[in-house]
Design an enzyme around this catalytic site. Sequence first.
Site, PDB file in Angstrom:
ATOM      1  N   GLU A 108      26.071  13.814   2.836  1.00  0.00           N
ATOM      2  CA  GLU A 108      27.188  14.299   3.658  1.00  0.00           C
ATOM      3  C   GLU A 108      26.919  14.053   5.147  1.00  0.00           C
ATOM      4  O   GLU A 108      27.840  13.773   5.910  1.00  0.00           O
ATOM      5  CB  GLU A 108      27.429  15.787   3.371  1.00  0.00           C
ATOM      6  CG  GLU A 108      27.971  15.997   1.956  1.00  0.00           C
ATOM      7  CD  GLU A 108      28.130  17.467   1.605  1.00  0.00           C
ATOM      8  OE1 GLU A 108      27.101  18.153   1.508  1.00  0.00           O
ATOM      9  OE2 GLU A 108      29.286  17.913   1.450  1.00  0.00           O
ATOM     10  N   GLU A 128      25.411  18.313  -6.222  1.00  0.00           N
ATOM     11  CA  GLU A 128      25.572  19.769  -6.107  1.00  0.00           C
ATOM     12  C   GLU A 128      26.035  20.412  -7.407  1.00  0.00           C
ATOM     13  O   GLU A 128      25.687  21.550  -7.714  1.00  0.00           O
ATOM     14  CB  GLU A 128      26.569  20.099  -4.991  1.00  0.00           C
ATOM     15  CG  GLU A 128      26.023  19.972  -3.579  1.00  0.00           C
ATOM     16  CD  GLU A 128      26.130  18.563  -3.008  1.00  0.00           C
ATOM     17  OE1 GLU A 128      26.343  17.607  -3.787  1.00  0.00           O
ATOM     18  OE2 GLU A 128      25.991  18.428  -1.785  1.00  0.00           O
TER      19      GLU A 128
HETATM   20  C1  3H9 Z   1      23.539  20.866  -0.948  1.00  0.00           C
HETATM   21  O1  3H9 Z   1      23.156  19.897  -0.357  1.00  0.00           O
HETATM   22  C2  3H9 Z   1      24.718  21.682  -0.519  1.00  0.00           C
HETATM   23  C3  3H9 Z   1      25.575  20.989   0.495  1.00  0.00           C
HETATM   24  O2  3H9 Z   1      26.572  20.216  -0.131  1.00  0.00           O
HETATM   25  C4  3H9 Z   1      26.377  21.963   1.317  1.00  0.00           C
HETATM   26  C5  3H9 Z   1      25.656  22.732   2.304  1.00  0.00           C
HETATM   27  C6  3H9 Z   1      26.554  23.580   3.184  1.00  0.00           C
HETATM   28  N1  3H9 Z   1      15.810  22.196  -1.014  1.00  0.00           N
HETATM   29  O3  3H9 Z   1      12.014  17.363  -7.435  1.00  0.00           O
HETATM   30  P1  3H9 Z   1      10.664  17.227  -6.847  1.00  0.00           P
HETATM   31  C7  3H9 Z   1      11.510  20.714  -3.409  1.00  0.00           C
HETATM   32  S1  3H9 Z   1      22.728  21.412  -2.312  1.00  0.00           S
HETATM   33  C8  3H9 Z   1      14.612  22.782  -1.058  1.00  0.00           C
HETATM   34  O4  3H9 Z   1       9.509  17.705  -7.616  1.00  0.00           O
HETATM   35  P2  3H9 Z   1      10.905  14.372  -6.937  1.00  0.00           P
HETATM   36  C9  3H9 Z   1      11.209  20.969  -4.866  1.00  0.00           C
HETATM   37  O5  3H9 Z   1      11.472  22.299  -5.219  1.00  0.00           O
HETATM   38  C10 3H9 Z   1      21.388  20.303  -2.498  1.00  0.00           C
HETATM   39  N2  3H9 Z   1      13.555  22.280  -1.750  1.00  0.00           N
HETATM   40  O6  3H9 Z   1      10.377  15.736  -6.344  1.00  0.00           O
HETATM   41  C11 3H9 Z   1       9.747  20.600  -4.934  1.00  0.00           C
HETATM   42  O7  3H9 Z   1       9.013  21.709  -4.432  1.00  0.00           O
HETATM   43  P3  3H9 Z   1       7.570  22.046  -5.012  1.00  0.00           P
HETATM   44  C12 3H9 Z   1      21.780  19.002  -3.050  1.00  0.00           C
HETATM   45  C13 3H9 Z   1      13.747  21.157  -2.417  1.00  0.00           C
HETATM   46  O8  3H9 Z   1      10.311  13.313  -6.088  1.00  0.00           O
HETATM   47  C14 3H9 Z   1       9.626  19.459  -3.949  1.00  0.00           C
HETATM   48  O9  3H9 Z   1      10.768  19.562  -3.093  1.00  0.00           O
HETATM   49  N3  3H9 Z   1      20.610  18.217  -3.305  1.00  0.00           N
HETATM   50  C15 3H9 Z   1      14.982  20.496  -2.421  1.00  0.00           C
HETATM   51  O10 3H9 Z   1      10.730  14.356  -8.403  1.00  0.00           O
HETATM   52  C16 3H9 Z   1       9.606  18.102  -4.585  1.00  0.00           C
HETATM   53  O11 3H9 Z   1      10.743  17.991  -5.451  1.00  0.00           O
HETATM   54  C17 3H9 Z   1      19.996  18.235  -4.488  1.00  0.00           C
HETATM   55  O12 3H9 Z   1      20.421  18.869  -5.416  1.00  0.00           O
HETATM   56  C18 3H9 Z   1      16.044  21.052  -1.658  1.00  0.00           C
HETATM   57  N4  3H9 Z   1      17.261  20.467  -1.596  1.00  0.00           N
HETATM   58  O13 3H9 Z   1      12.478  14.380  -6.691  1.00  0.00           O
HETATM   59  C19 3H9 Z   1      18.723  17.412  -4.609  1.00  0.00           C
HETATM   60  N5  3H9 Z   1      14.883  19.381  -3.179  1.00  0.00           N
HETATM   61  O14 3H9 Z   1       6.735  20.839  -4.758  1.00  0.00           O
HETATM   62  C20 3H9 Z   1      17.617  18.238  -5.182  1.00  0.00           C
HETATM   63  C21 3H9 Z   1      13.614  19.350  -3.623  1.00  0.00           C
HETATM   64  O15 3H9 Z   1       7.185  23.269  -4.275  1.00  0.00           O
HETATM   65  N6  3H9 Z   1      16.381  17.540  -5.245  1.00  0.00           N
HETATM   66  N7  3H9 Z   1      12.927  20.417  -3.176  1.00  0.00           N
HETATM   67  O16 3H9 Z   1       7.808  22.296  -6.489  1.00  0.00           O
HETATM   68  C22 3H9 Z   1      16.095  16.559  -6.135  1.00  0.00           C
HETATM   69  O17 3H9 Z   1      16.931  16.134  -6.890  1.00  0.00           O
HETATM   70  C23 3H9 Z   1      14.713  16.012  -6.166  1.00  0.00           C
HETATM   71  O18 3H9 Z   1      13.869  16.955  -5.542  1.00  0.00           O
HETATM   72  C24 3H9 Z   1      14.496  14.660  -5.443  1.00  0.00           C
HETATM   73  C25 3H9 Z   1      12.994  14.316  -5.404  1.00  0.00           C
HETATM   74  C26 3H9 Z   1      15.254  13.571  -6.215  1.00  0.00           C
HETATM   75  C27 3H9 Z   1      15.003  14.699  -4.030  1.00  0.00           C
END
Ligand code: 3H9
Length: 692
Positions: A108, A128
């Site tokens: 975004e 999301e």
């Molecule tokens: C959003 O954006 C809302 C908006 O539209 C509106 C706002 C107003 N936040 O998955 P991994 C942590 S909603 C905080 O193992 P990978 C995760 O917990 C969001 N922490 O790595 C982990 O912590 P730990 C929309 C986050 O390489 C560490 O990072 N976005 C977040 O296998 C490593 O993660 C999503 O839904 C976060 N957003 O995969 C994307 N993301 O090491 C969510 C990750 O302590 N994330 N962490 O366990 C993912 O899909 C995967 O993490 C990603 C990397 C593909 C990025």
Amino acid sequence: MTTINPVTDLTLEGDVAVLTLNSPPVNALSAPVRDGIFNGIRQAIDNPAVKAVVLICDGRTFIAGADITEFNKAATGASLFDAQAMIENASKPVVAAIHGTALGGGLEVALTCHYRVAVPSAKCGLPEVNLGLLPGAGGTQRLPRIVGAERALEMVTAGTHVGAKTCKEIGLVDELVEEGKLREGAIAFAKKIVAEGRPLKRVRDTDDKVAPARGKPEIFAEFRKAHARKFRGFLAPEYNIQCIEAAVNLPFDEGIKVEQKLFRELITGVQSAAQRHVFFAERQVWKLPDVPADTPLIDVKKVGIIGAGTMGGGIAMNFLNAGFPVTIVETKQEALDRGIATIRKNYENTAKKGRLTLDDVEKRMGLLKGSLALEDLADSDLVIEAIFENMAVKKDVFGKLDKIVKQGAILATNTSALDINEIATAVSRPEAVIGLHFFSPANVMRLLEVVRADKTSKSVIATSMAIAKKIGKIAALVGVCPGFVGNRILAQRQREAQKLILEGAMPWDVDRVLYDFGLPMGPFAMSDLAGLDLGWSKETSKGETLRDRLCELDRRGQKTGAGFYDYDANRNASPSPVVEKLILDFAAEKGINRRTISDQEILERCIYPMINEGAKILEEGKAIRASDIDIIWINGYGFPVYRGGPMFYGDTIGLDKVLAKIKEFQSQMGDDFKPSALLEKLVAEGKGFKDL
Ligand code: 3H9
């Protein structure tokens, strides 16, 4: 270089300002990141020497979204909208430079940039929906303005990550730059657009991609219909669709208002809380408190499987898919041939659906070797026994393996019911023995219960978890107890379901309530699917249970066209008058005075004892954390994700209410409902499983 704040730097490369974010692990949009963007962009624009700005991230990825850990906290600093407005309204072009994943709020932000470049390995998406949300920072209004309504509908409701090459084709990315050279490529691109005098493209001001869908509600109606099954029970997909409809039919600012309203509803609701819980639970489950991350792993190169039946074959497919050579052992040539033929047939069916090439099929089959001799497993690094559930036979097999298989290998059993500590007594190296409990069909179900016995070594545990990841499973480490974690909890529900149909409900009542709760099917439909004659034989049947009587009538489930339900030729179920009479007669025989049972009671009777049993499992240390139990039930039994798993669901109901009901049931029905001490303790302390 100017340091904007601890996570943001601004450097000047000629007349291009490069704003770099560095907030590990995934550059999520925490307050410092938002502030960094807001202030960094402002400084860059205010500098008369700057002609264009590149927004780039250090570390493994571009911004992966809003910081999910901040959702329940009061926001500080610049809002995401402030940061986005600073970019979008800039008087100089801002270029997003994308590597890794630009997800959610990250994409975004990129959508407010005037241009986007990416390396070929990058991915973009608005996932999301998987957190029970919708893109709440303009994503639902800007995305369709680039990719059109239909593509946007797919992207926001499936949450898929779209590869950079496709992004380029659909206009989401303006230019691909060489892998590993993002910074240089993005600066060169910025210079080019300045030199060419290209306009400041503001996605919000465009209309040509959404206009074709305007006044065509059928596009949305058809989309809803086509995905009704997949979206059942979830709020977020429908809210996402409504936002895309708003993007098509309303001016941008009005559309944003719809997005904001629906986003607020979702983020304060229980479904999103549950889905966010699951997001973190899926990552927690790999963390083992007493098995350090640097525990030496066993190098697993070759896998042996004993038993080429449904389970053994399915297990083998997991390893073949991941490129492991597999030797599968049977006792009889015919069974071996049949098992191998089934594996081939499964692959060929997948190929027919276009999900594998014939070449892939041959590659996988080429890794598979059949054998009638356990000796052929001598050089396996991991052996998984998947034969029928008989302790004496299993111990015999393990005793033989002990003499045959090389030292240092893992000796695993796929038992779902037997005591693995006892199996381990059959070998001279009990530290090598572990349970790898796959769920049927083993090549499809994501869950793996890794069952640690008393003497299992940490290295064997750590390797088993690592292997699970390699073969694409989600693994939960559990301890030895009857049924382990998943089936032990299931037994509670099954018992109550059976009691309920004698007390007054019908199988279809119970099934309907649990289906409406969000499970893929109720216990009776499930039994019919699995076959009622599992473990039943005509010779020994005494007609003592309903199951006996159904099987005696040759109502053995879907495969015989009748079980708890009647089935038509297409296997559509309908309530059976025969079964109804059978149940009424059976209850009468047992002297049961049938009564009307409410849907509420059905639900509480089936689900609350599961929560109580989960608490007992935690009390006994058979699962590491409540969220692991949720992971097991979501991935192994289809517990609805939007309820967060049984333990999270217990918390949302309130453990005090759950305990009060359990006690009420105990007073009526006895110790099937004996409350867990942990449950009592948590209630006394006013806590939930989340506080453990
Ligand atoms: C959003 O954006 C809302 C908006 O539209 C509106 C706002 C107003 N936040 O998955 P991994 C942590 S909603 C905080 O193992 P990978 C995760 O917990 C969001 N922490 O790595 C982990 O912590 P730990 C929309 C986050 O390489 C560490 O990072 N976005 C977040 O296998 C490593 O993660 C999503 O839904 C976060 N957003 O995969 C994307 N993301 O090491 C969510 C990750 O302590 N994330 N962490 O366990 C993912 O899909 C995967 O993490 C990603 C990397 C593909 C990025």
